[in-house]
Scaffold this active site. Structure first.
Site, PDB file in Angstrom:
ATOM      1  N   LEU A   1      32.869  38.711  26.268  1.00 30.72           N
ATOM      2  CA  LEU A   1      32.284  39.164  27.526  1.00 30.72           C
ATOM      3  C   LEU A   1      33.321  40.087  28.171  1.00 30.72           C
ATOM      4  CD1 LEU A   1      30.694  35.882  29.009  1.00 30.72           C
ATOM      5  CD2 LEU A   1      29.526  37.767  27.844  1.00 30.72           C
ATOM      6  N   ASP A   2      32.837  41.141  28.834  1.00 26.47           N
ATOM      7  CA  ASP A   2      33.748  42.075  29.504  1.00 26.47           C
ATOM      8  C   ASP A   2      34.511  41.368  30.611  1.00 26.47           C
ATOM      9  OD1 ASP A   2      32.332  43.971  28.060  1.00 26.47           O
ATOM     10  OD2 ASP A   2      31.047  44.487  29.761  1.00 26.47           O
ATOM     11  N   LYS A   3      35.594  41.982  30.999  1.00 28.44           N
ATOM     12  CA  LYS A   3      36.379  41.478  32.142  1.00 28.44           C
ATOM     13  C   LYS A   3      35.477  41.284  33.366  1.00 28.44           C
ATOM     14  CE  LYS A   3      40.537  42.718  34.675  1.00 28.44           C
ATOM     15  NZ  LYS A   3      41.647  43.671  34.808  1.00 28.44           N
TER      16      LYS A   3
ATOM     17  N   HIS B   1      29.697  46.391  24.912  1.00 27.04           N
ATOM     18  CA  HIS B   1      29.146  46.698  26.254  1.00 27.04           C
ATOM     19  C   HIS B   1      27.630  46.919  26.204  1.00 27.04           C
ATOM     20  CE1 HIS B   1      33.081  46.851  27.889  1.00 27.04           C
ATOM     21  NE2 HIS B   1      33.369  48.106  27.675  1.00 27.04           N
TER      22      HIS B   1
ATOM     23  N   ARG C   1      25.361  46.925  29.538  1.00 25.63           N
ATOM     24  CA  ARG C   1      25.699  48.042  30.431  1.00 25.63           C
ATOM     25  C   ARG C   1      25.250  49.369  29.813  1.00 25.63           C
ATOM     26  NH1 ARG C   1      29.301  45.661  34.185  1.00 25.63           N
ATOM     27  NH2 ARG C   1      30.183  43.759  33.295  1.00 25.63           N
TER      28      ARG C   1
END
Ligand code: URA
Length: 248
Positions: free
Chosen positions: A118-120, A202, A205
């Site tokens: 998972l992204d930051k 990502h 997004r």
């Protein structure tokens, strides 16, 4: 949907390993330091003081400071990832999710790692495990494990996104293969739930960005059948190693 994936390893209670290997693999100390732990009388095997770091034993027979070995069979954790932490082990990328775990777990070999990333700036359900084969199975596109996200975007969502994301024809910038069909459900004018069965870089997004939307908040609520329940951000719960099938 119940995700059942593959079969695998030999049950841990049948495996004999050198004492220094148990200690090093489970994060207690280095193999070199095992000698000192043994000399200090901290280990017993079958109730008797250990004296040889090279002696082989089954995990069930070993005690350290009177306690059974710490998860000799392996770890599978369901973490509520908070915002602001990365999934990379590379410290140059900033504070990571592994810092939430006990020190001993961070020293294990095989290393405890995330199942996908998972992204930051994404919160939510993240699996962590030292079961390398499980990571491969759960992230393999072949198994199509559904992952459910809630995304908030910067402007009103168009109903046209639903058939587009479901079409299996959406090609992301810089890629040639279209995304697999994804299920989009509007929750309100700027918030939607999206179910993906793959995990490209990502991806959520970029899917919205392809249609001119900026994702402002992103949270993963489900991985397969699993959800976070009452788990607070930064907390985890243990899962049985066979939570995804007959993985021993
Ligand atoms: N898609 C993203 O864009 N980010 C995540 O963290 C997960 C899926």
């Amino acid at each position: 949907m119940t995700v059942r994936i593959g079969a695998v390893p030999s049950p841990i209670h049948t495996v004999s390993r050198r004492l220094d290997q148990w200690l090093a693999n489970l994060g207690y100390c280095s193999r070199r330091e095992a000698r000192d732990w043994i000399d200090a009388g901290r280990l017993t095997v079958g109730g008797k003081p250990a004296d040889d770091p090279g002696a082989k034993a089954q995990a069930v027979a070993v005690r350290v400071d009177g306690e059974p070995l710490d998860h000799p069979e392996g770890l599978l954790l369901l973490l509520h990832k908070p915002l602001g932490l990365v999934c990379s082990h590379d410290e140059r990328e900033g504070a990571n999710v592994y810092g939430l775990l006990p020190e001993r777990w961070r020293q294990r070999n095989p290393v405890v790692t995330s199942v996908g990333r998972l992204d930051k700036d994404t919160s939510g359900l993240l699996l962590l495990t030292d079961q390398t084969a499980l990571v491969h199975r759960l992230t393999s596109p072949k198994h199509k494990v559904p992952k459910r996200y809630v995304a908030t975007v910067d402007r009103e969502l168009s109903e046209g996104l639903i058939p587009l994301f479901a079409s299996g024809a959406l090609v992301l910038e810089g890629e040639k293969d279209p995304c697999l069909p994804a299920e989009l459900r509007m929750l309100n004018s700027t918030t939607a739930e999206l179910v993906l069965t793959e995990g490209r870089y990502h991806q959520v997004r970029r899917m919205f960005a392809s249609q001119g939307y900026d994702v402002r908040t992103l949270h993963r609520s489900h991985f397969g059948d699993l959800d976070l329940g009452e788990l607070a951000p930064g907390r985890w719960r243990e899962l049985p190693l066979d939570a995804f099938g007959n993985l021993g």
